[in-house]
Design a protein around this motif. Structure first.
Motif, PDB file in Angstrom:
ATOM      1  N   SER A   1      -9.321  20.798  52.323  1.00  0.00           N
ATOM      2  CA  SER A   1      -9.942  20.200  51.077  1.00  0.00           C
ATOM      3  C   SER A   1     -10.011  20.993  49.779  1.00  0.00           C
ATOM      4  CB  SER A   1     -11.440  19.605  51.432  1.00  0.00           C
ATOM      5  OG  SER A   1     -11.889  19.257  50.539  1.00  0.00           O
TER       6      SER A   1
ATOM      7  N   LEU B   1     -11.642  20.601  47.294  1.00  0.00           N
ATOM      8  CA  LEU B   1     -12.898  20.810  47.115  1.00  0.00           C
ATOM      9  C   LEU B   1     -13.493  22.268  47.493  1.00  0.00           C
ATOM     10  CD1 LEU B   1     -15.887  20.130  45.855  1.00  0.00           C
ATOM     11  CD2 LEU B   1     -16.445  19.272  48.188  1.00  0.00           C
ATOM     12  N   TRP B   2     -13.189  22.375  48.862  1.00  0.00           N
ATOM     13  CA  TRP B   2     -13.745  23.861  49.139  1.00  0.00           C
ATOM     14  C   TRP B   2     -12.612  25.008  48.709  1.00  0.00           C
ATOM     15  CZ3 TRP B   2     -18.273  23.929  50.159  1.00  0.00           C
ATOM     16  CH2 TRP B   2     -19.291  22.925  50.580  1.00  0.00           C
ATOM     17  N   GLN B   3     -11.394  24.516  48.600  1.00  0.00           N
ATOM     18  CA  GLN B   3     -10.587  25.644  48.023  1.00  0.00           C
ATOM     19  C   GLN B   3     -11.049  26.073  46.453  1.00  0.00           C
ATOM     20  OE1 GLN B   3      -6.817  23.834  48.275  1.00  0.00           O
ATOM     21  NE2 GLN B   3      -5.901  25.469  49.549  1.00  0.00           N
ATOM     22  N   TRP B   4     -11.520  24.926  45.600  1.00  0.00           N
ATOM     23  CA  TRP B   4     -12.101  25.399  44.295  1.00  0.00           C
ATOM     24  C   TRP B   4     -13.361  25.896  44.519  1.00  0.00           C
ATOM     25  CZ3 TRP B   4      -9.559  25.851  40.101  1.00  0.00           C
ATOM     26  CH2 TRP B   4      -8.154  25.343  39.812  1.00  0.00           C
ATOM     27  N   TRP B   5     -14.277  25.646  45.592  1.00  0.00           N
ATOM     28  CA  TRP B   5     -15.504  25.953  45.658  1.00  0.00           C
ATOM     29  C   TRP B   5     -15.441  27.360  45.777  1.00  0.00           C
ATOM     30  CZ3 TRP B   5     -20.143  22.946  45.324  1.00  0.00           C
ATOM     31  CH2 TRP B   5     -21.117  23.778  45.541  1.00  0.00           C
TER      32      TRP B   5
ATOM     33  N   LYS C   1     -11.474  23.358  56.631  1.00  0.00           N
ATOM     34  CA  LYS C   1     -12.451  23.588  55.423  1.00  0.00           C
ATOM     35  C   LYS C   1     -11.311  23.646  54.181  1.00  0.00           C
ATOM     36  CE  LYS C   1     -16.304  25.584  53.521  1.00  0.00           C
ATOM     37  NZ  LYS C   1     -16.918  27.057  52.837  1.00  0.00           N
ATOM     38  N   TRP C   2     -10.523  24.661  54.301  1.00  0.00           N
ATOM     39  CA  TRP C   2      -9.464  24.713  53.115  1.00  0.00           C
ATOM     40  C   TRP C   2      -8.509  23.893  53.059  1.00  0.00           C
ATOM     41  CZ3 TRP C   2      -8.625  30.668  52.978  1.00  0.00           C
ATOM     42  CH2 TRP C   2      -9.748  31.323  52.493  1.00  0.00           C
TER      43      TRP C   2
END
Length: 140
Positions: free
Chosen positions: A56, A58-62, A53-54
């Motif tokens: 990406s 996107l998911w780090q920022w999320w 997941k991390w």
């Protein structure tokens, strides 16, 4: 409190609580949906799942936005409680400082985890360290 404080900072604090609460509901329920209701559910969550997941941004920022917003929202709520119940100025000031310091420490530590996470650590020679997940062997 004087009239200027109530009209200015306290008003914006009140507005922030409402807006951040709504944004957090969206962030948290999306996070829960992706992690728990897609794929294999709770049984899929392990080190490899988080690593994937991390991978990406996107998911780090999320997760980063969720961390910062949740800490600011919670700290602001606790600040309001301190203002309501701490009657002595010294105690109130000390509790406000404790809240600020706690928030900053947790945001810094959480940010370090999110942005420096390496699922496949290596030693100085470039070899995988012992105990890394099996998927790391195919990465290197």
């Amino acid at each position: 409190m004087n009239r200027r404080t109530v009209g200015g900072a306290e008003r914006w604090s009140w507005i922030f609580q409402r807006v951040s609460g709504v944004v957090l509901i969206v962030l948290i329920f999306t996070h829960l949906f992706v992690n728990l209701l897609t794929g294999d559910g709770v049984s899929q969550i392990d080190f490899a799942f988080v690593a994937g997941k991390w991978a990406s941004p996107l998911w780090q920022w999320w997760d980063f936005v969720m961390l910062v917003l949740a800490m600011m929202h919670g700290t602001n709520g606790m600040r309001m409680l301190v203002n309501d119940y701490a009657t002595r100025p010294f105690v109130r000031a000390m509790l406000h400082w404790a809240l600020r310091i706690s928030m900053i420490v947790i945001i810094v530590l959480g940010s370090l985890v999110i942005w420096t996470f390496d699922p496949c650590p290596t030693d100085a020679a470039g070899e995988l360290l012992e105990g890394v997940p099996s998927f790391c062997e195919s990465v290197l």
